[in-house]
Scaffold this active site. Structure first.
Site, PDB file in Angstrom:
ATOM      1  N   VAL A 107      -2.011   0.680  -7.438  1.00  0.00           N
ATOM      2  CA  VAL A 107      -0.441   0.954  -8.364  1.00  0.00           C
ATOM      3  C   VAL A 107      -1.264   2.061  -9.046  1.00  0.00           C
ATOM      4  O   VAL A 107      -0.518   2.602  -9.566  1.00  0.00           O
ATOM      5  CB  VAL A 107      -0.420  -0.150  -9.470  1.00  0.00           C
ATOM      6  CG1 VAL A 107       0.125  -1.262  -9.071  1.00  0.00           C
ATOM      7  CG2 VAL A 107      -1.339  -0.275 -10.795  1.00  0.00           C
ATOM      8  N   ASP A 108      -1.547   2.141  -8.312  1.00  0.00           N
ATOM      9  CA  ASP A 108      -2.691   3.687  -9.313  1.00  0.00           C
ATOM     10  C   ASP A 108      -1.925   5.317  -8.651  1.00  0.00           C
ATOM     11  O   ASP A 108      -2.055   6.498  -8.922  1.00  0.00           O
ATOM     12  CB  ASP A 108      -3.991   3.858  -8.919  1.00  0.00           C
ATOM     13  CG  ASP A 108      -4.956   3.671  -7.378  1.00  0.00           C
ATOM     14  OD1 ASP A 108      -3.890   4.227  -6.467  1.00  0.00           O
ATOM     15  OD2 ASP A 108      -5.704   3.026  -7.240  1.00  0.00           O
ATOM     16  N   HIS A 123       3.162  -3.878  -5.426  1.00  0.00           N
ATOM     17  CA  HIS A 123       2.129  -4.254  -6.334  1.00  0.00           C
ATOM     18  C   HIS A 123       3.422  -3.295  -6.905  1.00  0.00           C
ATOM     19  O   HIS A 123       2.943  -3.323  -8.414  1.00  0.00           O
ATOM     20  CB  HIS A 123       1.138  -4.585  -6.811  1.00  0.00           C
ATOM     21  CG  HIS A 123       0.762  -6.064  -6.314  1.00  0.00           C
ATOM     22  ND1 HIS A 123      -0.588  -6.286  -6.398  1.00  0.00           N
ATOM     23  CD2 HIS A 123       1.069  -6.725  -5.510  1.00  0.00           C
ATOM     24  CE1 HIS A 123      -0.708  -7.680  -5.139  1.00  0.00           C
ATOM     25  NE2 HIS A 123       0.332  -7.706  -4.707  1.00  0.00           N
ATOM     26  N   CYS A 152      14.624   0.948 -23.321  1.00  0.00           N
ATOM     27  CA  CYS A 152      15.791   1.467 -22.809  1.00  0.00           C
ATOM     28  C   CYS A 152      17.171   1.932 -23.208  1.00  0.00           C
ATOM     29  O   CYS A 152      17.838   2.259 -23.871  1.00  0.00           O
ATOM     30  CB  CYS A 152      16.027   0.087 -21.510  1.00  0.00           C
ATOM     31  SG  CYS A 152      17.852   0.800 -20.654  1.00  0.00           S
ATOM     32  N   THR A 193     -10.285  -5.045  -0.354  1.00  0.00           N
ATOM     33  CA  THR A 193      -9.966  -6.210  -0.657  1.00  0.00           C
ATOM     34  C   THR A 193     -10.875  -7.446  -1.064  1.00  0.00           C
ATOM     35  O   THR A 193     -10.931  -7.936  -0.191  1.00  0.00           O
ATOM     36  CB  THR A 193      -8.058  -6.169  -0.234  1.00  0.00           C
ATOM     37  OG1 THR A 193      -7.533  -7.759  -1.126  1.00  0.00           O
ATOM     38  CG2 THR A 193      -8.225  -6.697   0.997  1.00  0.00           C
ATOM     39  N   SER A 194     -10.019  -8.850  -1.965  1.00  0.00           N
ATOM     40  CA  SER A 194     -10.472  -9.890  -2.088  1.00  0.00           C
ATOM     41  C   SER A 194     -10.044 -10.828  -1.316  1.00  0.00           C
ATOM     42  O   SER A 194     -10.928 -11.937  -0.597  1.00  0.00           O
ATOM     43  CB  SER A 194     -11.390 -10.456  -3.440  1.00  0.00           C
ATOM     44  OG  SER A 194      -9.629 -10.292  -3.898  1.00  0.00           O
ATOM     45  N   GLU A 220     -18.217  -6.811   0.179  1.00  0.00           N
ATOM     46  CA  GLU A 220     -19.265  -7.858   0.293  1.00  0.00           C
ATOM     47  C   GLU A 220     -18.080  -8.663   1.666  1.00  0.00           C
ATOM     48  O   GLU A 220     -17.000  -8.132   1.366  1.00  0.00           O
ATOM     49  CB  GLU A 220     -19.116  -8.500  -0.646  1.00  0.00           C
ATOM     50  CG  GLU A 220     -17.961  -8.467  -1.584  1.00  0.00           C
ATOM     51  CD  GLU A 220     -18.424  -9.621  -2.862  1.00  0.00           C
ATOM     52  OE1 GLU A 220     -17.544 -10.096  -3.459  1.00  0.00           O
ATOM     53  OE2 GLU A 220     -19.503  -8.829  -3.820  1.00  0.00           O
TER      54      GLU A 220
HETATM   55  P1  OAD Z   1     -10.195  -7.677  -6.436  1.00  0.00           P
HETATM   56  O1  OAD Z   1     -10.932  -7.163  -8.006  1.00  0.00           O
HETATM   57  O2  OAD Z   1      -9.507  -8.567  -6.495  1.00  0.00           O
HETATM   58  O3  OAD Z   1     -10.894  -6.960  -5.072  1.00  0.00           O
HETATM   59  C1  OAD Z   1     -11.206  -5.540  -4.750  1.00  0.00           C
HETATM   60  C2  OAD Z   1     -12.495  -6.217  -3.334  1.00  0.00           C
HETATM   61  O4  OAD Z   1     -13.377  -4.023  -4.153  1.00  0.00           O
HETATM   62  C3  OAD Z   1     -13.526  -6.700  -3.517  1.00  0.00           C
HETATM   63  O5  OAD Z   1     -13.928  -8.054  -2.682  1.00  0.00           O
HETATM   64  C4  OAD Z   1     -14.876  -6.106  -3.692  1.00  0.00           C
HETATM   65  O6  OAD Z   1     -16.119  -6.886  -2.837  1.00  0.00           O
HETATM   66  C5  OAD Z   1     -14.193  -4.890  -2.915  1.00  0.00           C
HETATM   67  N1  OAD Z   1     -14.397  -3.761  -3.203  1.00  0.00           N
HETATM   68  C6  OAD Z   1     -15.187  -2.793  -4.281  1.00  0.00           C
HETATM   69  N2  OAD Z   1     -16.115  -1.982  -4.583  1.00  0.00           N
HETATM   70  C7  OAD Z   1     -16.046  -1.856  -2.683  1.00  0.00           C
HETATM   71  C8  OAD Z   1     -15.715  -0.306  -2.586  1.00  0.00           C
HETATM   72  N3  OAD Z   1     -16.448   0.938  -2.926  1.00  0.00           N
HETATM   73  N4  OAD Z   1     -15.849   0.035  -0.971  1.00  0.00           N
HETATM   74  C9  OAD Z   1     -14.373  -1.470  -1.040  1.00  0.00           C
HETATM   75  N5  OAD Z   1     -15.001  -2.588  -0.661  1.00  0.00           N
HETATM   76  C10 OAD Z   1     -15.406  -2.778  -2.519  1.00  0.00           C
HETATM   77  O7  OAD Z   1      -8.442  -6.874  -6.193  1.00  0.00           O
HETATM   78  P2  OAD Z   1      -7.617  -6.232  -5.251  1.00  0.00           P
HETATM   79  O8  OAD Z   1      -7.547  -7.251  -3.898  1.00  0.00           O
HETATM   80  O9  OAD Z   1      -6.867  -5.120  -4.961  1.00  0.00           O
HETATM   81  O10 OAD Z   1      -1.903  -7.403  -8.224  1.00  0.00           O
HETATM   82  O11 OAD Z   1      -7.023  -7.852  -5.991  1.00  0.00           O
HETATM   83  C11 OAD Z   1      -5.590  -8.337  -5.578  1.00  0.00           C
HETATM   84  C12 OAD Z   1      -4.333  -8.124  -6.172  1.00  0.00           C
HETATM   85  O12 OAD Z   1      -5.077  -9.197  -7.565  1.00  0.00           O
HETATM   86  C13 OAD Z   1      -4.096  -7.099  -7.463  1.00  0.00           C
HETATM   87  O13 OAD Z   1      -3.047  -6.584  -6.987  1.00  0.00           O
HETATM   88  C14 OAD Z   1      -3.697  -7.136  -8.686  1.00  0.00           C
HETATM   89  C15 OAD Z   1      -4.714  -8.469  -8.751  1.00  0.00           C
HETATM   90  O14 OAD Z   1      -4.159  -9.510  -9.786  1.00  0.00           O
HETATM   91  C16 OAD Z   1      -1.616  -7.769  -9.407  1.00  0.00           C
HETATM   92  O15 OAD Z   1      -1.567  -7.300 -10.462  1.00  0.00           O
HETATM   93  C17 OAD Z   1      -0.129  -8.331  -8.944  1.00  0.00           C
END
Ligand code: OAD
Length: 250
Positions: A107-108, A123, A152, A193-194, A220
């Site tokens: 969202v950045d 998101h 609002c 993304t995880s 990872e």
């Molecule tokens: P996560 O925090 O779940 O996962 C981050 C992923 O990035 C992990 O798998 C890390 O291993 C990987 N990672 C960390 N540093 C990295 C780097 N330098 N290069 C590559 N990979 C790296 O974040 P998201 O998968 O984005 O939703 O989480 C999904 C959603 O969960 C978010 O959008 C948010 C959260 O709840 C909402 O707010 C609705």
């Protein structure tokens, strides 16, 4: 150290053959810009706060001031951050494909600042606000001392960030655009993304079901690694520039 050596020739060839690339990014791509990820131990936002306490409509109803202030803090982190080498390399990849659809869970707004004009913000976006009652976007309001969150100007309802919270649906257009982009690509990249949060995590499965090659870039392994065709383990800020170099020099 150059990361080009970790990019298999076979992947470079597959990328050169591909015409339609769809990319899904998660918070890992912004980690090297200094924005904490959600689930990484110690540095992750979720390690310090329970998501159900902060990122749900129920939490907002219970304590709107806490949630608004938490998002203000996240906005300040984003304001200090700059797109990193990974964001920039990804924007350069646009020149190598007939179409590049970029879907982000972040969202950045850092992809836009790196030069992407069309981003599917799965998101939402932390820089926008909407009315909690009427759901419509609000960009201006009267600043009254001590009124947090602001109200609002039309209905007096509380303002909230225009992001998707747990338990909320992805807006219909966003979901259908993201599904179509995933179903109509020959290469799908999941970056940082995880792969734990659905429906975003299901987009790679849609692409796989349509025979797209799946590439994962992450520090990872994740559940997606089990069916990805290529898993590149390392920081996105190193691997993505390596891919761009490999594509331009081969
Ligand atoms: P996560 O925090 O779940 O996962 C981050 C992923 O990035 C992990 O798998 C890390 O291993 C990987 N990672 C960390 N540093 C990295 C780097 N330098 N290069 C590559 N990979 C790296 O974040 P998201 O998968 O984005 O939703 O989480 C999904 C959603 O969960 C978010 O959008 C948010 C959260 O709840 C909402 O707010 C609705």
């Amino acid at each position: 150290m150059s990361f080009t050596q970790f990019i298999p020739d076979e992947l470079v060839e597959a990328m050169q053959r591909a015409r339609h690339l769809t990319v899904l990014t998660g918070s890992g791509i912004s980690a090297e810009s200094g924005i904490p990820t959600f689930r990484d131990a110690q540095t992750g936002l979720w390690a310090r706060y329970r998501p159900e306490e902060l990122a749900t409509p129920e939490a907002f109803l219970r304590n709107p001031r806490l949630i608004w202030e938490w998002y203000e803090w996240r906005r300040s982190l984003v304001a200090e951050a700059k797109p990193n080498a990974g964001h920039i390399a990804l924007s350069e990849l646009e020149n190598h494909f007939q179409t590049l659809h970029l879907i982000t869970q972040n969202v950045d707004g850092l992809h836009q600042r790196a030069g992407h004009k069309h981003v599917i913000e799965f998101h939402g976006n932390i820089h926008r606000n909407r009315c909690f009652e009427e759901n419509k976007l609000v960009s201006e309001w009267k600043k009254k001392d001590g009124q947090i969150p602001p109200l609002c100007p039309d209905c007096g309802g509380s303002l909230r960030p225009d992001v998707v919270w747990f338990g909320e649906a992805i807006p219909e257009d966003t979901l259908s655009n993201a599904c179509a982009a995933s179903a109509n690509c020959d290469l799908f990249m999941a970056i940082g993304t995880s792969a734990q949060v659905y429906p975003a995590a299901g987009l790679a499965e849609i692409a796989k079901g349509k025979n797209a090659r799946i590439v994962e870039i992450n520090t990872e392994k994740t559940p997606l690694s089990d069916y990805a065709d290529y898993v590149l383990l390392g920081p996105a800020g190193k691997i993505l520039p390596g891919i761009v170099t490999a594509l331009t020099t081969n």
